[in-house]
Write an enzyme that holds these catalytic residues in place. Sequence first.
Site, mmCIF file in Angstrom:
data_model
loop_
_atom_site.group_PDB
_atom_site.id
_atom_site.type_symbol
_atom_site.label_atom_id
_atom_site.label_comp_id
_atom_site.label_asym_id
_atom_site.label_seq_id
_atom_site.Cartn_x
_atom_site.Cartn_y
_atom_site.Cartn_z
ATOM 1 C CE1 TYR A 201 1.131 -0.180 4.354
ATOM 2 C CE2 TYR A 201 0.037 1.933 4.488
ATOM 3 C CZ TYR A 201 1.126 0.859 5.081
ATOM 4 O OH TYR A 201 1.503 1.180 6.326
ATOM 5 C CD GLU B 117 9.871 2.370 10.577
ATOM 6 O OE1 GLU B 117 9.606 2.967 9.911
ATOM 7 O OE2 GLU B 117 9.584 1.018 10.309
ATOM 8 C CG LEU C 255 8.190 2.037 4.867
ATOM 9 C CD1 LEU C 255 8.004 1.207 4.159
ATOM 10 C CD2 LEU C 255 6.821 2.876 5.139
ATOM 11 C CE LYS D 101 3.147 3.333 3.052
ATOM 12 N NZ LYS D 101 3.333 3.514 4.653
HETATM 13 N N1 PDD Z 1 2.830 5.227 7.255
HETATM 14 N N2 PDD Z 1 7.291 3.745 8.899
HETATM 15 C C1 PDD Z 1 6.294 3.311 8.927
HETATM 16 C C2 PDD Z 1 6.216 1.949 9.666
HETATM 17 C C3 PDD Z 1 4.992 3.791 8.162
HETATM 18 O O1 PDD Z 1 3.891 3.151 8.150
HETATM 19 C C4 PDD Z 1 5.216 4.863 7.610
HETATM 20 C C5 PDD Z 1 3.828 5.705 6.937
HETATM 21 C C6 PDD Z 1 6.313 5.578 7.531
HETATM 22 C C7 PDD Z 1 6.472 6.975 6.994
HETATM 23 O O2 PDD Z 1 6.563 6.999 5.536
HETATM 24 P P1 PDD Z 1 6.036 8.196 4.666
HETATM 25 O O3 PDD Z 1 6.874 9.411 4.926
HETATM 26 O O4 PDD Z 1 6.350 7.710 3.412
HETATM 27 O O5 PDD Z 1 4.646 8.352 5.001
HETATM 28 C C8 PDD Z 1 7.509 5.336 8.419
HETATM 29 C C9 PDD Z 1 1.583 5.559 6.576
HETATM 30 C C10 PDD Z 1 1.430 7.303 6.656
HETATM 31 C C11 PDD Z 1 0.474 4.688 7.059
HETATM 32 O O6 PDD Z 1 0.472 3.414 7.177
HETATM 33 O O7 PDD Z 1 -0.869 5.312 7.296
#
Ligand code: PDD
Length: 284
Positions: A33, A181, A206, A149
Amino acid sequence: MARIAYVNGEFIRLSNAAVRIEDRGYQFADGIYEVCLVINGEFWDRDGHMARMRRSLSELKINFPVSDNAIGVVIAELLRRNRLTTALVYIQISRGVSPRNHPFPNPAVEPALVMTARRFNINQSDAAAKVGASVITHPDIRWGRVDIKTVGLLPNVLAKQAAREAGAIEAWLVRDSKITEGSSSNAWIVAKDGTLITHPKNHEILGGITRDTAMACAQELQIKVEERPFTVEEACGAAEAFISSATNLIMPIVKIDSHQIGDGAPGPISLRLRGAYKKCAPGR
Ligand code: PDD
């Protein structure tokens, strides 16, 4: 107004939208996703999100023959049908529908593509950033490829719930005494000398797209960044802390467990970076 979802080529009322029970996303979490922000009709960090989506698909060996442009067209239409110009867009692609069996379907089936859009209030996010938020620490019990992801997010869900129950916005995940994280965001601290510190981009986190853009902004602002793991103790003694994600942009953190960070107010570097991110992300 009823919300509209995009499901495998059709725009359907969200309340009626459904996937097949033998969708491998549903049965095996065999899918990926993306969550991206569209602000005033502009797709923020578009290239980064599309590139990471392709990488996740490739790591799972899902052949997805839909172009980035086509995805962009669907997003625009989804927003139009939902009468939204500022929204969080969710894109999910699973390996497809096939009788339940662990190996990939052979011959391959068509991947299933689902998209939804939800109103996003950037003013509310800005107001929250002025106050700052708190995080808890929580064991990182996830698998060894969290750089992909995938929709398999149960440990993240449990960690986030623990955070909610503690009145915190996020759970910072701890492995071998180091913070990897957040459950849905990247974790950062600012050392007393103003250096930004965040976990290196490897199989343990991630690689956030917001993280990438924040890194580019820091470079432009001539703020030093160190990509290395940091401990809970180091984080508690940091000058500032913040998280980055598409849903939070750059969000200052003022408390980790029961420890106040700095003077308990959002730090100047975090807020400067948030401002820079908002200028930089629309064009990327
Ligand atoms: N999540 N780490 C994890 C485990 C994440 O699920 C996310 C993003 C990030 C940050 O990634 P980005 O900057 O590309 O949004 C880091 C999304 C927002 C979610 O699962 O809703």
